[in-house]
Write a protein that holds these residues in place. Structure first.
Motif, PDB file in Angstrom:
ATOM      1  N   ARG A 121       0.853  -1.191   0.000  1.00  0.00           N
ATOM      2  CA  ARG A 121       0.000   0.000   0.000  1.00  0.00           C
ATOM      3  C   ARG A 121       0.881   1.230   0.000  1.00  0.00           C
ATOM      4  O   ARG A 121       1.882   1.279   0.721  1.00  0.00           O
ATOM      5  N   ASN A 123       0.785   5.734  -0.089  1.00  0.00           N
ATOM      6  CA  ASN A 123      -0.070   6.901   0.131  1.00  0.00           C
ATOM      7  C   ASN A 123      -0.164   7.742  -1.137  1.00  0.00           C
ATOM      8  O   ASN A 123       0.326   7.345  -2.202  1.00  0.00           O
ATOM      9  N   SER A 124      -0.785   8.912  -1.033  1.00  0.00           N
ATOM     10  CA  SER A 124      -1.004   9.766  -2.209  1.00  0.00           C
ATOM     11  C   SER A 124       0.293  10.258  -2.824  1.00  0.00           C
ATOM     12  O   SER A 124       0.323  10.679  -3.973  1.00  0.00           O
ATOM     13  N   ARG A 125       1.392  10.195  -2.069  1.00  0.00           N
ATOM     14  CA  ARG A 125       2.705  10.609  -2.598  1.00  0.00           C
ATOM     15  C   ARG A 125       3.517   9.422  -3.107  1.00  0.00           C
ATOM     16  O   ARG A 125       4.676   9.572  -3.466  1.00  0.00           O
ATOM     17  N   GLY A 126       2.878   8.250  -3.132  1.00  0.00           N
ATOM     18  CA  GLY A 126       3.568   7.069  -3.628  1.00  0.00           C
ATOM     19  C   GLY A 126       4.528   6.455  -2.630  1.00  0.00           C
ATOM     20  O   GLY A 126       5.414   5.688  -3.007  1.00  0.00           O
ATOM     21  N   ASN A 129       3.711   2.583   3.024  1.00  0.00           N
ATOM     22  CA  ASN A 129       3.480   2.961   4.425  1.00  0.00           C
ATOM     23  C   ASN A 129       2.866   1.846   5.277  1.00  0.00           C
ATOM     24  O   ASN A 129       2.254   2.108   6.314  1.00  0.00           O
ATOM     25  N   ASP A 195     -10.714  -1.949  -5.575  1.00  0.00           N
ATOM     26  CA  ASP A 195      -9.851  -0.791  -5.768  1.00  0.00           C
ATOM     27  C   ASP A 195     -10.736   0.348  -6.245  1.00  0.00           C
ATOM     28  O   ASP A 195     -11.438   0.205  -7.257  1.00  0.00           O
ATOM     29  N   ALA A 197     -10.150   2.825  -7.902  1.00  0.00           N
ATOM     30  CA  ALA A 197      -9.830   3.215  -9.275  1.00  0.00           C
ATOM     31  C   ALA A 197     -10.291   2.173 -10.286  1.00  0.00           C
ATOM     32  O   ALA A 197     -10.178   2.384 -11.490  1.00  0.00           O
TER      33      ALA A 197
END
Length: 275
Positions: A121, A123-126, A129, A195, A197
């Motif tokens: 997994r 986060n939004s910054r790749g 985490n 997902d 997306a």
């Protein structure tokens, strides 16, 4: 052989259900590879593996090209670095590394085994985490297993592109196994099989691509949730005489309630001209 990594939704436990349909093909194609459990079981002589996770695909490339060096790097990590502090230091290092280095692939494997439930997994910054897990033992493939995987992957084209681009490559006599993020239903949506997306519209689009591949002469196998809506869309896309629907009972590897031992039903759809 066993898959080298574990992956949410991995199909190793489904092999006995899928195996009878893995016949009479010229090339094997997996657009959503993950752990590629079916691929490693099948041992195809001509194959395509694809996954959007570039680090996963780069790991497979390093297994193919540098199996012994990669294994030694992995073993060095596990000799001294399975404590909590080392996990987070290696996670930070992994997030700082670029490209397709052996070091990054070794840490990728380490995180896959040591992280909570083998989840991948970002986060939004790749940034990866996932917290450390509570494992006490770790399965590391042997040298002979790495070498076997390396030889198998030499007969395989590896991609990290859209699954649509892979479906464009499908030809007559191909066997295509699709294991997408699951169509949302009451049992799949809370355990990481879906997902955001890849929602309903994407599943309908996938079925259109499957219809095109089927028209070229390919056999299509799809794993998915037990969604009536997805099943209806599937049967609207294909003549029902070409579809074999199989219910598979399984325990989910990720569950929000550790004490919940209920089994879930998932579906396997085989679409071929000769039943």
């Amino acid at each position: 052989m066993k898959p080298l990594v574990k992956w949410v939704g991995g199909k190793r436990r489904f092999i006995k259900d899928i195996d009878p349909y893995l016949k009479n093909y010229k090339r094997y194609i997996e657009p959503f590879a993950g752990s590629a459990a079916v691929f490693f079981h099948l041992n195809p002589q001509n194959a395509i593996l694809n996954d959007l996770n570039k680090d996963l695909v780069n790991f497979y490339k390093n297994v193919r090209d540098n199996p012994i060096q990669l294994l030694k790097s992995i073993e060095n990590l596990f000799e001294v670095k399975t404590d909590v502090e080392s996990y987070y230091l290696l996670r930070d290092e992994y997030n700082s590394l670029k490209g397709n280095s052996l070091r990054k692939s070794a840490i990728f494997f380490y995180l896959n085994k040591v992280a909570f439930n083998g989840i991948y997994r970002v986060n939004s910054r790749g940034i990866f985490n996932v917290p450390v897990g509570k494992h006490k033992t770790y399965y590391i493939p042997t040298e002979s297993e790495f070498l076997e995987a390396s030889e198998l992957l030499k007969n395989t084209k590896l991609y990290s592109i859209s699954y649509e681009s892979i479906m464009d490559k499908v030809n007559n006599k191909d066997l295509v196994y699709l294991d997408p993020p699951y169509f949302p239903d009451e049992t799949s949506k809370f355990v990481g099989y879906t997902d955001p997306a890849f929602g309903k519209e994407q599943h309908y689009h996938m079925l259109t691509l499957c219809k095109n591949a089927f028209a070229k002469g390919a056999t299509i196998i799809i794993s998915n949730s037990r969604s009536k809506e997805f099943a209806m869309a599937l049967y609207k896309t294909f003549d029902s005489s070409f579809i074999t629907a199989i219910q598979i009972q399984t325990n989910r590897s990720i569950n929000p309630n550790a004490n919940n031992k209920n089994r879930f039903v998932e579906m396997l759809y085989v679409i071929k001209k000769e039943q």
